[in-house]
Structures are given as structure tokens and as C-alpha cells.
Design a protein around this motif. Sequence first.
Motif, PDB file in Angstrom:
ATOM      1  N   MET A 182       0.822  -1.221   0.000  1.00 30.90           N
ATOM      2  CA  MET A 182       0.000   0.000   0.000  1.00 30.90           C
ATOM      3  C   MET A 182       0.853   1.267   0.000  1.00 30.90           C
ATOM      4  O   MET A 182       0.375   2.335  -0.365  1.00 30.90           O
ATOM      5  CB  MET A 182      -0.901   0.019   1.238  1.00 30.90           C
ATOM      6  N   PHE A 183       2.111   1.141   0.408  1.00 33.28           N
ATOM      7  CA  PHE A 183       2.956   2.325   0.510  1.00 33.28           C
ATOM      8  C   PHE A 183       3.565   2.736  -0.824  1.00 33.28           C
ATOM      9  O   PHE A 183       4.104   3.825  -0.955  1.00 33.28           O
ATOM     10  CB  PHE A 183       4.072   2.085   1.537  1.00 33.28           C
ATOM     11  N   GLU A 184       3.474   1.847  -1.817  1.00 34.68           N
ATOM     12  CA  GLU A 184       4.084   2.170  -3.113  1.00 34.68           C
ATOM     13  C   GLU A 184       3.394   3.384  -3.730  1.00 34.68           C
ATOM     14  O   GLU A 184       2.176   3.450  -3.798  1.00 34.68           O
ATOM     15  CB  GLU A 184       3.970   0.970  -4.062  1.00 34.68           C
ATOM     16  N   GLY A 185       4.188   4.349  -4.175  1.00 36.20           N
ATOM     17  CA  GLY A 185       3.650   5.523  -4.858  1.00 36.20           C
ATOM     18  C   GLY A 185       3.240   6.648  -3.925  1.00 36.20           C
ATOM     19  O   GLY A 185       2.794   7.703  -4.379  1.00 36.20           O
ATOM     20  N   LYS A 186       3.354   6.448  -2.625  1.00 39.46           N
ATOM     21  CA  LYS A 186       3.023   7.543  -1.698  1.00 39.46           C
ATOM     22  C   LYS A 186       4.147   8.594  -1.726  1.00 39.46           C
ATOM     23  O   LYS A 186       5.274   8.312  -2.113  1.00 39.46           O
ATOM     24  CB  LYS A 186       2.858   7.010  -0.274  1.00 39.46           C
ATOM     25  N   MET A 187       3.791   9.812  -1.302  1.00 40.93           N
ATOM     26  CA  MET A 187       4.755  10.927  -1.348  1.00 40.93           C
ATOM     27  C   MET A 187       5.128  11.378   0.068  1.00 40.93           C
ATOM     28  O   MET A 187       4.301  11.345   0.967  1.00 40.93           O
ATOM     29  CB  MET A 187       4.139  12.123  -2.071  1.00 40.93           C
ATOM     30  N   LEU A 188       6.372  11.832   0.217  1.00 35.14           N
ATOM     31  CA  LEU A 188       6.792  12.366   1.521  1.00 35.14           C
ATOM     32  C   LEU A 188       6.404  13.828   1.677  1.00 35.14           C
ATOM     33  O   LEU A 188       6.048  14.281   2.752  1.00 35.14           O
ATOM     34  CB  LEU A 188       8.313  12.237   1.678  1.00 35.14           C
ATOM     35  N   PHE A 189       6.512  14.600   0.576  1.00 37.56           N
ATOM     36  CA  PHE A 189       6.274  16.042   0.650  1.00 37.56           C
ATOM     37  C   PHE A 189       4.998  16.391  -0.113  1.00 37.56           C
ATOM     38  O   PHE A 189       4.682  15.774  -1.130  1.00 37.56           O
ATOM     39  CB  PHE A 189       7.452  16.807   0.036  1.00 37.56           C
ATOM     40  N   ASN A 190       4.226  17.381   0.387  1.00 37.09           N
ATOM     41  CA  ASN A 190       3.030  17.791  -0.348  1.00 37.09           C
ATOM     42  C   ASN A 190       3.394  18.805  -1.425  1.00 37.09           C
ATOM     43  O   ASN A 190       4.575  19.128  -1.629  1.00 37.09           O
ATOM     44  CB  ASN A 190       1.961  18.326   0.617  1.00 37.09           C
TER      45      ASN A 190
END
Lengths: 248, 204
Positions: A182-190
Motif C-alpha cells: 500500500m505504501f508504493e507511490g506515496k509521497m513524503l512532501f506535499n
Amino acid sequence: MNTDSNKYVFLYITILVLIVAVVLSLFSIKLQPLQKANTDIEKMYQILTAANYKNISKENVINQYEKLTTEIIINNDGNVVSVYYFKNNADEVRAFNLSVAEEYQKAFDGKTDYILPVFAVKNPDNSITNVIPVAGKGLWGPIWGYVAIASDGNTITGAIFDHKSETPGLGGEISTEKFASMFEGKMLFNNKGEYVAVKLVKGGILNSNIDPKHGVDAISGGTITSQGIEKMIHDCLKLYIPYINNKL
Amino acid sequence: MNIRKYLGPLNKNNPITVQVLGVCSALAVTAQMKPAVVMCLAVTVVCGISNLIISLIRKTIPNRIRIIVQLVIVASLVIIVDQFLQAYFYEISKMLSVFVGLIITNCIIMGRLEAFALANKPVPSLIDGLANGFGYGIVLIIVAFFRELLGSGTLWNYQIIPASFYEYGYLNNGLMTLPSMALIIIGIMIWIQRTKESELQEKQ
């Protein structure tokens, strides 16, 4: 002989415990190198899995790891302290052997003399994925994992988590591939460039107003473990922001 | 020596289905064959060797602290088994996790030490321990056989149910991978055993 006198009882238990202690220490000393080799292979396997090299056979792990990975140590300003890759500079301190949990603890205690490991894994297209180890607390004991960040310094390309003693079927689900994927493709910064990391959303990300780029579904029945994962990712990766800004 | 005397644990005196001991771990480690077989071996080894050791030193053990002495022996054997698994069967030791440590509190082992090893010679004690461990393990393996076959369609991690079955709409029974189904399988085993063995049936 009176086996029920106090003297006999004390003498008996003392000698018994001494014998047992010697036997156990001998076994421990004999078996420790084999156990260490096992945990090392497990660690390499997890680093490569986080970097999306899935389903490598156990025999191949060491080879693949040596071929693909450069170990980097950074300091609190995000500067590189040492670089290690295999068959080259064997004297160098290895990021692989750093006690990650201890270094994080130093950082959270407000000290500045901590050093942190980064595992730079080469992708098939020769770009570099930075695998960052994370460590934190679950409900019953330590949890840890590896988060892979693409060379843009923002996108999470993979993750893997493990735990010592979370409840099987509830908090223990964090070690499944389904959870990690589920974490694939998530971003650290907005979009504004602020650090938000990834939230674990109770009741599901679809039913919340959190940007799907910064949230995943929490585990039902595993609230405290989910909070542990969220805090672990947020706090640990935060320490890497200087490195990301410097280098990536 | 009459070996049949010691084979009761495999049938009419089985630790799980007749004495109903050690059920907790029987539920926990039977989702797949591999951990069940390793657990069977671990318990058999610990039960056999602890019976042998206690029987060898039975005349020297002070009566007042005999439970402590038994615990010390069992606990050290379990630690050795655990270390051994971590060194040579790392994957399985992770699967079994806490349950190897919990062999210490398995009532089958303490029960055999108290009931048999303290009063008998070493060789019969060893056989009794091995037989009880194996009687426990055989139930584990039977339960694991059905749970893995029906729950995951595999045995010993090899696919048994052919892919064509799935194309015609066969589904794995996910319920089988949950511990509660182990209880139902053990229940059915007890039912069959009691139907066959009239001695085990309570008189009205």
C-alpha cells in the motif's frame, strides 16, 4: 542421605544451575555465528525486497546484495561520512552493521552526534533507489522496516515491515506483502514542499479527506501498531530531510 | 521388554485427544505442515530427553524443590532447541516464534515428568517421553494436513490441488487457516476415536 535438609537443597540447586548455565553458554557460543548469518541474510533480503527486487531465492541474496547495493553513512547535517561497497574498501565502517534503533534514539533524545545508514540499491535501469531503515515501537515490542525512496527524494517506491511480537492476524499483519504494497507511490512532501510523510487512516483512506498520496488504510484491530508505524515513518524519515535536500 | 505398554500415547492415552493437554499450541502451529512437523520433533525431543535426565537423577532430587528442578531442566532443553532452530531452520523458527518457548509450559512434559520419570528407570522413561511427544505430534500433523490442504490447497508448500480445479470455481477455504478450525478438526478426531474405542466411552 537426608535429601530434604536445607543444606542439601541449597547445594543441589546451586550445582544444578551452574551446570545448566555452562551447557547453555556453550550452545550459545557455538550457534551464534550461524544465527548471525541468518539474520544478515534476512536483512539483505528485506533491503532488496523494499527496493522492489522481489522473490530472490535465499541462496542468491548475498550475491545480489553485493552486486546491487552501496552502503552510505550520513551525519546529522545530511553529509556523507562513509561509503562502502563490496570487494573494494573492506576496512570502511559498514552501514549494514549500524544499530539503527540506537542511532534513532540518540537523535530523538536531542543529541546531534548520530549517524544514519542509507542503502543505495541500483535499479535495472541504473537509477538509484535509496532504501532507508526505520525503527519504532508497536503494541508489544519493537517494529522495524525499510522504506525505499526514488531518486526524486519524494516518492516511496516500496516498503517492508517486520515486528518482534505483534498479535498475529491483527498488528502482525504489518509484515504481510499486502500491507507493505500500500505504501508504493506515496509521497513524503506535499505540493507546497512541506514534509507530511504517510498517515495510517482508521476507517480507510477512501472515507477520509486525507490526500491519497499521503495516506494508507490502517489495520483493523491493530490501532496501536498502526499508530506505531505512522510515527516510525514520520519521525525516522524526517531525519533524512537534510540528506534528501543535499543530495537528491 | 514389552514395547506395547508404552504405545498408549499413540492411541488410547493420547495427550491431546484423550487427556486434552497441549491444545493451545495444537491450534496455533497447525496452519501448515512444516511448522507442525518441526513442533512435533521439538516436543518429542524435549519430552524424551527431559524424561531421561529427570529419571537419571530422580533419587537425588530433593522432594521439596522437584518442580523447580524439572522446570530448570525443561527450560534449558527448550532454549537449546530454540537456539538450534534459529541457527539451522531460521524460517521455521520465525513461523513458530513464541510457541517453541511455550513448550516449557506444555503440561504434557511436566505431566510425564511427575507421573512417570520420577518413579521409573531411565530407559522406560525415555521411551515414555518419546511416545508421548510423538502422540502429541501425530495429532498436530493430522490437523495440519487437513488445514493446509483445505485452507491453502498445498501440502508442505507444494501445490496439491491442480490449477484446473480453480478454473472451475473451486475456492480455498480461508476459514481453515484460522485457529478455530483446528479445534473443530480435533473435535472430529476425538469423536471418531471414541466411537471406535468403547473403553473411552463414559458409562451412563
